[in-house]
Design an enzyme around this catalytic site. Structure first.
Site, PDB file in Angstrom:
ATOM      1  N   PHE A  89       0.817  -1.218   0.000  1.00 17.67           N
ATOM      2  CA  PHE A  89       0.000   0.000   0.000  1.00 17.67           C
ATOM      3  C   PHE A  89       0.850   1.267   0.000  1.00 17.67           C
ATOM      4  O   PHE A  89       0.365   2.345   0.350  1.00 17.67           O
ATOM      5  CB  PHE A  89      -0.956  -0.019   1.202  1.00 17.67           C
ATOM      6  CG  PHE A  89      -1.877  -1.202   1.186  1.00 17.67           C
ATOM      7  CD1 PHE A  89      -2.997  -1.222   0.375  1.00 17.67           C
ATOM      8  CD2 PHE A  89      -1.603  -2.333   1.950  1.00 17.67           C
ATOM      9  CE1 PHE A  89      -3.838  -2.326   0.320  1.00 17.67           C
ATOM     10  CE2 PHE A  89      -2.435  -3.444   1.910  1.00 17.67           C
ATOM     11  CZ  PHE A  89      -3.561  -3.445   1.099  1.00 17.67           C
ATOM     12  N   LEU A  90       2.143   1.144  -0.366  1.00 18.78           N
ATOM     13  CA  LEU A  90       3.013   2.337  -0.336  1.00 18.78           C
ATOM     14  C   LEU A  90       2.642   3.303  -1.452  1.00 18.78           C
ATOM     15  O   LEU A  90       2.109   2.907  -2.484  1.00 18.78           O
ATOM     16  CB  LEU A  90       4.490   1.935  -0.446  1.00 18.78           C
ATOM     17  CG  LEU A  90       5.002   1.281  -1.730  1.00 18.78           C
ATOM     18  CD1 LEU A  90       5.309   2.302  -2.815  1.00 18.78           C
ATOM     19  CD2 LEU A  90       6.245   0.479  -1.424  1.00 18.78           C
ATOM     20  N   CYS A 135      -0.814   3.639 -10.654  1.00 17.64           N
ATOM     21  CA  CYS A 135      -1.660   2.704  -9.902  1.00 17.64           C
ATOM     22  C   CYS A 135      -3.149   2.968 -10.055  1.00 17.64           C
ATOM     23  O   CYS A 135      -3.872   2.122 -10.571  1.00 17.64           O
ATOM     24  CB  CYS A 135      -1.285   2.741  -8.427  1.00 17.64           C
ATOM     25  SG  CYS A 135       0.440   2.374  -8.168  1.00 17.64           S
ATOM     26  N   LYS A 150       2.781  13.127  -9.510  1.00 16.24           N
ATOM     27  CA  LYS A 150       2.640  13.757  -8.194  1.00 16.24           C
ATOM     28  C   LYS A 150       4.025  14.257  -7.812  1.00 16.24           C
ATOM     29  O   LYS A 150       5.020  13.856  -8.438  1.00 16.24           O
ATOM     30  CB  LYS A 150       2.082  12.779  -7.160  1.00 16.24           C
ATOM     31  CG  LYS A 150       2.988  11.574  -6.905  1.00 16.24           C
ATOM     32  CD  LYS A 150       2.357  10.589  -5.952  1.00 16.24           C
ATOM     33  CE  LYS A 150       2.585  10.978  -4.523  1.00 16.24           C
ATOM     34  NZ  LYS A 150       2.172   9.948  -3.563  1.00 16.24           N
ATOM     35  N   ARG A 169       3.930   8.129 -15.452  1.00 16.66           N
ATOM     36  CA  ARG A 169       2.923   7.227 -16.006  1.00 16.66           C
ATOM     37  C   ARG A 169       1.510   7.781 -15.774  1.00 16.66           C
ATOM     38  O   ARG A 169       1.141   8.106 -14.656  1.00 16.66           O
ATOM     39  CB  ARG A 169       3.058   5.827 -15.399  1.00 16.66           C
ATOM     40  CG  ARG A 169       4.238   5.070 -16.009  1.00 16.66           C
ATOM     41  CD  ARG A 169       4.436   3.738 -15.353  1.00 16.66           C
ATOM     42  NE  ARG A 169       5.020   3.863 -14.031  1.00 16.66           N
ATOM     43  CZ  ARG A 169       5.249   2.833 -13.217  1.00 16.66           C
ATOM     44  NH1 ARG A 169       4.923   1.617 -13.587  1.00 16.66           N
ATOM     45  NH2 ARG A 169       5.800   3.020 -12.041  1.00 16.66           N
TER      46      ARG A 169
HETATM   47  C1  UGA Z   1      -1.480   4.785  -4.603  1.00 16.01           C
HETATM   48  C2  UGA Z   1      -2.053   4.441  -3.221  1.00 16.01           C
HETATM   49  O1  UGA Z   1      -2.219   5.628  -2.455  1.00 16.01           O
HETATM   50  C3  UGA Z   1      -1.136   3.469  -2.479  1.00 16.01           C
HETATM   51  O2  UGA Z   1      -1.737   3.081  -1.245  1.00 16.01           O
HETATM   52  C4  UGA Z   1      -0.910   2.225  -3.345  1.00 16.01           C
HETATM   53  O3  UGA Z   1       0.011   1.343  -2.734  1.00 16.01           O
HETATM   54  C5  UGA Z   1      -0.335   2.674  -4.696  1.00 16.01           C
HETATM   55  O4  UGA Z   1      -1.248   3.585  -5.336  1.00 16.01           O
HETATM   56  C6  UGA Z   1      -0.154   1.433  -5.536  1.00 16.01           C
HETATM   57  O5  UGA Z   1      -1.154   0.771  -5.812  1.00 16.01           O
HETATM   58  O6  UGA Z   1       0.993   1.048  -5.791  1.00 16.01           O
HETATM   59  P1  UGA Z   1       0.393   6.443  -5.532  1.00 16.01           P
HETATM   60  O7  UGA Z   1      -0.276   6.242  -6.842  1.00 16.01           O
HETATM   61  O8  UGA Z   1       1.856   6.270  -5.451  1.00 16.01           O
HETATM   62  O9  UGA Z   1      -0.260   5.486  -4.416  1.00 16.01           O
HETATM   63  O10 UGA Z   1       0.110   7.945  -5.052  1.00 16.01           O
HETATM   64  P2  UGA Z   1      -1.110   8.689  -4.319  1.00 16.01           P
HETATM   65  O11 UGA Z   1      -0.534   9.557  -3.290  1.00 16.01           O
HETATM   66  O12 UGA Z   1      -2.165   7.756  -3.899  1.00 16.01           O
HETATM   67  O13 UGA Z   1      -1.663   9.633  -5.499  1.00 16.01           O
HETATM   68  C7  UGA Z   1      -2.339   9.105  -6.633  1.00 16.01           C
HETATM   69  C8  UGA Z   1      -2.937  10.230  -7.446  1.00 16.01           C
HETATM   70  O14 UGA Z   1      -4.037  10.823  -6.749  1.00 16.01           O
HETATM   71  C9  UGA Z   1      -1.966  11.378  -7.737  1.00 16.01           C
HETATM   72  O15 UGA Z   1      -2.153  11.797  -9.068  1.00 16.01           O
HETATM   73  C10 UGA Z   1      -2.395  12.472  -6.776  1.00 16.01           C
HETATM   74  O16 UGA Z   1      -2.100  13.762  -7.278  1.00 16.01           O
HETATM   75  C11 UGA Z   1      -3.889  12.238  -6.715  1.00 16.01           C
HETATM   76  N1  UGA Z   1      -4.508  12.750  -5.471  1.00 16.01           N
HETATM   77  C12 UGA Z   1      -4.193  12.219  -4.277  1.00 16.01           C
HETATM   78  C13 UGA Z   1      -5.450  13.768  -5.559  1.00 16.01           C
HETATM   79  O17 UGA Z   1      -5.771  14.286  -6.659  1.00 16.01           O
HETATM   80  N2  UGA Z   1      -6.052  14.227  -4.408  1.00 16.01           N
HETATM   81  C14 UGA Z   1      -5.748  13.702  -3.189  1.00 16.01           C
HETATM   82  O18 UGA Z   1      -6.339  14.147  -2.170  1.00 16.01           O
HETATM   83  C15 UGA Z   1      -4.801  12.678  -3.112  1.00 16.01           C
END
Ligand code: UGA
Length: 460
Positions: free
Chosen positions: A181-182, A289, A350, A357
């Protein structure tokens, strides 16, 4: 304990560092010779805060051994962790070719009881398929001196010891689902501080070994069956993506009624049933993801005769966030983007990662180019690759170079650096001071005071 991690990527590398840091001996298996050569020197190929230093030290101390050789890395392993990529296939399904290739390769080298733990995000039922593949590989290559015990098992695939070594000692394995879940950008912190550790197993032996592997880590243990564990991963990512789409929908309503979505999110988030995280409105979710996992769950639902309405809506709202921002640019620039220069700040999906990706910036570039705009991009870390969409994009070394003489500026990634820019000075070099802040990074009042026409997402 001896752990082999297959796949030195965004999940495999932090996992290797954390398991080695806990005192386990780690083999890190890669399949790209130049990449493994670099890893053996202690160098990593991706940007993740804190990872490079820890990795280098652990390789020097011999606690992580990067290798190309399954023959070296598999036989002695107590646990083999599969952490290879599962990109989207043609119809949104997870493409499991890398998982299955790794599994076939490792199956040939199992030599003692081993737990094969799936950390790659895989469709429900994959652990079972992996078990079948390993059994089939073992069956197709009996050990040279296979004795009666082997032959008995080979006749009856359902009995448990699926492999015998050259001395006819039965060798068994288990396949488990141990989803990760990282988050990228905070990968080391998240791996060391999980909220929960999910262990999907079919035997007590596998459960005990995996509990031992994670013993020193905090977080609730959720011991369950492999299918439920696989489903927990998809459901968690899909829920978080849906939460973001929900707040984006509220942001769009806020724009209509003149409310401020950051205030709304704050007020909602203080309800402990809702929680304040993942309520940041903006350009929507992107990355390696959420998009692929939501699509994959959508595909899984359809393949099981269920039409997932919430997932469908979450995807549509997410796509619309990009289109809505382009519509704001279009309106601000007199209804015509043809020949206009747009500076996009941020390419990574991010901040604190170089991963591009399915980044929102790529969707924006595509949409802007379709409308005839010229696009410039600056990102502090992320770089373009060779895909077509970047062919006509100019990549600039600094935000100043990107913004100079631009007709509009877009914030696509909330890098802290962009908040620190001297926006008053940038106002002086831009051709038209319109900025669309797709991540609600900047302060509307300060930006307007600095002379910008400022638009964001769901804020007046
Ligand atoms: C996500 C999950 O949060 C992890 O728990 C999971 O392990 C991971 O996918 C995976 O499956 O490997 P990640 O994609 O690295 O992690 O990053 P996030 O911080 O979740 O952000 C994902 C997207 O959502 C980004 O584009 C971010 O900008 C966006 N986001 C996030 C928002 O637009 N608003 C928010 O409040 C939070």
């Amino acid at each position: 304990m001896r752990v082999t991690i297959v796949g030195p990527g965004y999940v495999g590398l932090p996992s290797a560092v954390v398991f080695a840091g806990l005192g386990h001996h780690v083999f890190l298996l890669g399949n790209i010779p130049e990449q493994v050569e670099r890893l053996q020197k202690g160098e990593i190929h991706l940007h993740e805060p804190g990872l490079a230093e820890s990795f280098r030290d652990l390789v020097r101390e011999g606690k992580i051994v990067p290798t190309l050789s399954y023959a070296d890395a598999i036989p002695s392993a107590d646990v083999v962790v599969i952490a290879v990529g599962t990109p989207s296939g043609k119809y949104g399904e997870a493409d499991l070719r890398y998982v299955f290739a790794a599994v076939r390769d490792l199956a040939e080298h199992l030599s003692d009881y081993t737990v094969v733990a799936m950390k790659s995000t895989v469709p429900v039922g994959t652990a079972e398929k992996v078990r079948e593949i390993i059994s089939a590989v073992i069956l197709s290559s009996p050990p040279p001196l296979a004795g009666p015990r082997w032959k008995r098992w080979a006749k009856d695939l359902d009995s448990s010891p699926p492999k015998a070594d050259q001395n006819d000692r039965p060798i068994t394995f288990d396949v488990a689902s141990c989803p990760e879940f990282l988050r990228e950008g905070t990968a080391l912190f998240d791996t060391k501080n999980p909220d929960r550790i999910v262990i999907g197993v079919t035997s007590d032996k596998a459960r005990d070994l995996l509990l031992e592997l994670h013993q020193e880590l905090p977080g609730e243990r959720v011991v369950t069956d492999p299918k439920s564990a696989e489903c927990i991963k998809y459901a968690s990512n899909a829920f978080l993506a849906t939460k973001i789409s929900f707040i984006n929908e509220i942001a769009n309503i806020c724009e209509g009624v003149g409310a401020d979505v950051t205030e709304v999110a704050r007020g909602m988030g203080l309800d402990s049933r809702i929680g304040s995280k993942f309520l940041k409105a903006g350009l929507g979710w992107s990355g390696s993801c959420f998009p692929k996992d939501v699509r994959a769950l959508h595909h899984i639902a359809f393949s099981n005769n269920y039409e997932p309405q919430i997932l469908k809506a979450a995807i549509e709202v997410n796509n619309d966030q990009r289109r809505r921002l382009v519509a704001k640019l279009h309106a601000a620039l007199g209804g015509d983007l043809q020949g206009k220069t747009i500076a996009i700040l941020g390419l990574a999906f991010k901040p604190h990662t170089d991963d591009i990706r399915e980044s929102a910036a790529i969707d924006l570039i595509y949409l802007l180019q379709q409308k005839g705009a010229h696009v410039r991009v600056h990102d502090p870390v992320a770089r373009p690759d060779d895909r077509d969409v970047f062919k006509d994009v100019r990549f600039m070394d600094s935000a100043q170079d990107a913004v100079r003489d631009a007709d509009a500026v877009v914030i696509a990634t909330e890098w802290p650096e962009f908040k620190e820019l001297d926006w008053r000075a940038l106002r002086a070099i831009v051709r038209n001071p319109f900025i669309a802040d797709g991540r609600n990074l900047l302060d509307p009042k300060l930006m307007r005071a600095a002379g910008w026409k400022y638009a964001s997402v769901g804020r007046p």
